[in-house]
Scaffold this motif. Sequence first.
Motif, PDB file in Angstrom:
ATOM      1  N   LEU A   1       0.825  -1.205   0.000  1.00 19.63           N
ATOM      2  CA  LEU A   1       0.000   0.000   0.000  1.00 19.63           C
ATOM      3  C   LEU A   1       0.864   1.261   0.000  1.00 19.63           C
ATOM      4  O   LEU A   1       0.517   2.261  -0.648  1.00 19.63           O
ATOM      5  N   VAL A   2       1.986   1.218   0.700  1.00 19.67           N
ATOM      6  CA  VAL A   2       2.889   2.373   0.717  1.00 19.67           C
ATOM      7  C   VAL A   2       3.480   2.620  -0.672  1.00 19.67           C
ATOM      8  O   VAL A   2       3.532   3.762  -1.147  1.00 19.67           O
ATOM      9  N   HIS A   3       3.897   1.560  -1.354  1.00 20.66           N
ATOM     10  CA  HIS A   3       4.495   1.735  -2.677  1.00 20.66           C
ATOM     11  C   HIS A   3       3.455   2.080  -3.738  1.00 20.66           C
ATOM     12  O   HIS A   3       3.786   2.719  -4.749  1.00 20.66           O
ATOM     13  N   ARG A   4       2.197   1.685  -3.527  1.00 15.27           N
ATOM     14  CA  ARG A   4       1.147   2.176  -4.429  1.00 15.27           C
ATOM     15  C   ARG A   4       1.048   3.694  -4.335  1.00 15.27           C
ATOM     16  O   ARG A   4       0.849   4.382  -5.350  1.00 15.27           O
ATOM     17  N   SER A   5       1.170   4.208  -3.141  1.00 21.42           N
ATOM     18  CA  SER A   5       1.151   5.660  -2.955  1.00 21.42           C
ATOM     19  C   SER A   5       2.336   6.316  -3.657  1.00 21.42           C
ATOM     20  O   SER A   5       2.193   7.370  -4.297  1.00 21.42           O
TER      21      SER A   5
ATOM     22  N   ASN B   1       6.226  -2.973   4.911  1.00 18.70           N
ATOM     23  CA  ASN B   1       7.335  -3.858   4.522  1.00 18.70           C
ATOM     24  C   ASN B   1       7.347  -5.133   5.356  1.00 18.70           C
ATOM     25  O   ASN B   1       8.402  -5.688   5.650  1.00 18.70           O
ATOM     26  N   GLU B   2       6.138  -5.597   5.739  1.00 16.86           N
ATOM     27  CA  GLU B   2       6.070  -6.748   6.633  1.00 16.86           C
ATOM     28  C   GLU B   2       6.200  -8.093   5.919  1.00 16.86           C
ATOM     29  O   GLU B   2       6.388  -9.127   6.562  1.00 16.86           O
TER      30      GLU B   2
ATOM     31  N   PRO C   1       9.946  -7.884  -2.871  1.00 17.86           N
ATOM     32  CA  PRO C   1      11.240  -7.535  -3.475  1.00 17.86           C
ATOM     33  C   PRO C   1      11.557  -6.041  -3.570  1.00 17.86           C
ATOM     34  O   PRO C   1      12.593  -5.680  -4.132  1.00 17.86           O
ATOM     35  N   VAL C   2      10.695  -5.177  -3.042  1.00 10.95           N
ATOM     36  CA  VAL C   2      10.909  -3.734  -3.201  1.00 10.95           C
ATOM     37  C   VAL C   2      11.318  -3.134  -1.857  1.00 10.95           C
ATOM     38  O   VAL C   2      10.579  -3.249  -0.876  1.00 10.95           O
ATOM     39  N   SER C   3      12.467  -2.498  -1.811  1.00 13.81           N
ATOM     40  CA  SER C   3      12.893  -1.870  -0.560  1.00 13.81           C
ATOM     41  C   SER C   3      12.177  -0.533  -0.384  1.00 13.81           C
ATOM     42  O   SER C   3      11.565   0.003  -1.309  1.00 13.81           O
ATOM     43  N   TRP C   4      12.276   0.005   0.818  1.00 17.55           N
ATOM     44  CA  TRP C   4      11.449   1.141   1.232  1.00 17.55           C
ATOM     45  C   TRP C   4      11.521   2.326   0.273  1.00 17.55           C
ATOM     46  O   TRP C   4      10.508   2.905  -0.101  1.00 17.55           O
ATOM     47  N   ASN C   5      12.711   2.723  -0.153  1.00 15.34           N
ATOM     48  CA  ASN C   5      12.883   3.946  -0.949  1.00 15.34           C
ATOM     49  C   ASN C   5      13.052   3.698  -2.445  1.00 15.34           C
ATOM     50  O   ASN C   5      13.309   4.639  -3.196  1.00 15.34           O
TER      51      ASN C   5
ATOM     52  N   LYS D   1      14.820   7.132  -4.127  1.00 15.94           N
ATOM     53  CA  LYS D   1      15.946   6.724  -4.976  1.00 15.94           C
ATOM     54  C   LYS D   1      15.760   7.155  -6.429  1.00 15.94           C
ATOM     55  O   LYS D   1      16.685   7.005  -7.234  1.00 15.94           O
ATOM     56  N   ILE D   2      14.587   7.687  -6.740  1.00 14.91           N
ATOM     57  CA  ILE D   2      14.355   8.236  -8.080  1.00 14.91           C
ATOM     58  C   ILE D   2      14.342   9.768  -8.040  1.00 14.91           C
ATOM     59  O   ILE D   2      15.070  10.427  -8.770  1.00 14.91           O
TER      60      ILE D   2
END
Length: 295
Positions: free
Chosen positions: A139-143, A253-254, A259-263, A268-269
């Motif tokens: 959900l965080v990475h969707r944001s 990140n539970e 495979p996707v790290s937090w940033n 990182k972009i």
Amino acid sequence: MSRRNAQSAVLDAMRQVKHAGFVASKGSRATMKAASTQLTSALWHSQETRRPYLYTAGMYRRSFLNWDAAHSDGQGEVPRRIFTLWTGDGPLPEVRRHGLDALRDVQDGIEIILVTPKNVHEWIVPGHDLHPAYENLSLVHRSDYLRAYLLHHHGGGYSDVKAPNHHWGPAFDQLAQDGLWLVGYPERSTQWVAQAPRRLGRDLKRNYRIVPGGSSFVARADSTFTREWMAELERRLDYLGPLLEQHPGGVRNEVLEYPVSWNDLLAKIIHPLALKHHGRIAVREDLLPDITNYR
């Protein structure tokens, strides 16, 4: 900042580290770490004042910054609206509802749009569907993905569901008048800057004060910056797609195999891109939201 002022800032930070060492001896490791970060940030900033940053093509080998997107004329829209996101299916928690209410109260005269799974389809541009891997992101990475998509295709502002500290009118004015592509708040220390290898990592730390944070900013639609932001974001999802099918994300990140790290999909972009295009990026303190007590 003059060299004398920069040296003074470093000495002040060193005194605080010394004091923190005394406090840490009584068990306050967090205080020591914060003071150490402050010292590191002051040291890097003192170097930046002596050598102002200048980007030249090809200066970072094997970096995505070398893959230019088609140049934009920079005349994309800057509508006075702020997107905010809730990518989960459940209702907003109480603390987030307070943040949303504060956004609406403080940003008088600016439209606040809460994008959720129920209405996100209203903002999808024909011919530019969300990446197929989107549904497997946390959900965080969707944001992280949606803020790039919305600002690239529609322009305006983005804010986390947090209370703002100031009205954003001056930031919208600056973006529109100064020919900028993005206006954000400056990162607070080297601790908050994306980690990167070799020279790029050193330059991000040295110039952290000109790098915008990811929690709130205003951006011009379809600028060269947002084109390169979206291009790199989608390249990463192309690569990660098969792994995401096997190990989809949860809320944050539970999920151990995720495979996707937090940033990976935000800092990182946008941090390296902000260095590359720093002449068209501005930072201002009044865009920093309230980052306390929001969970």
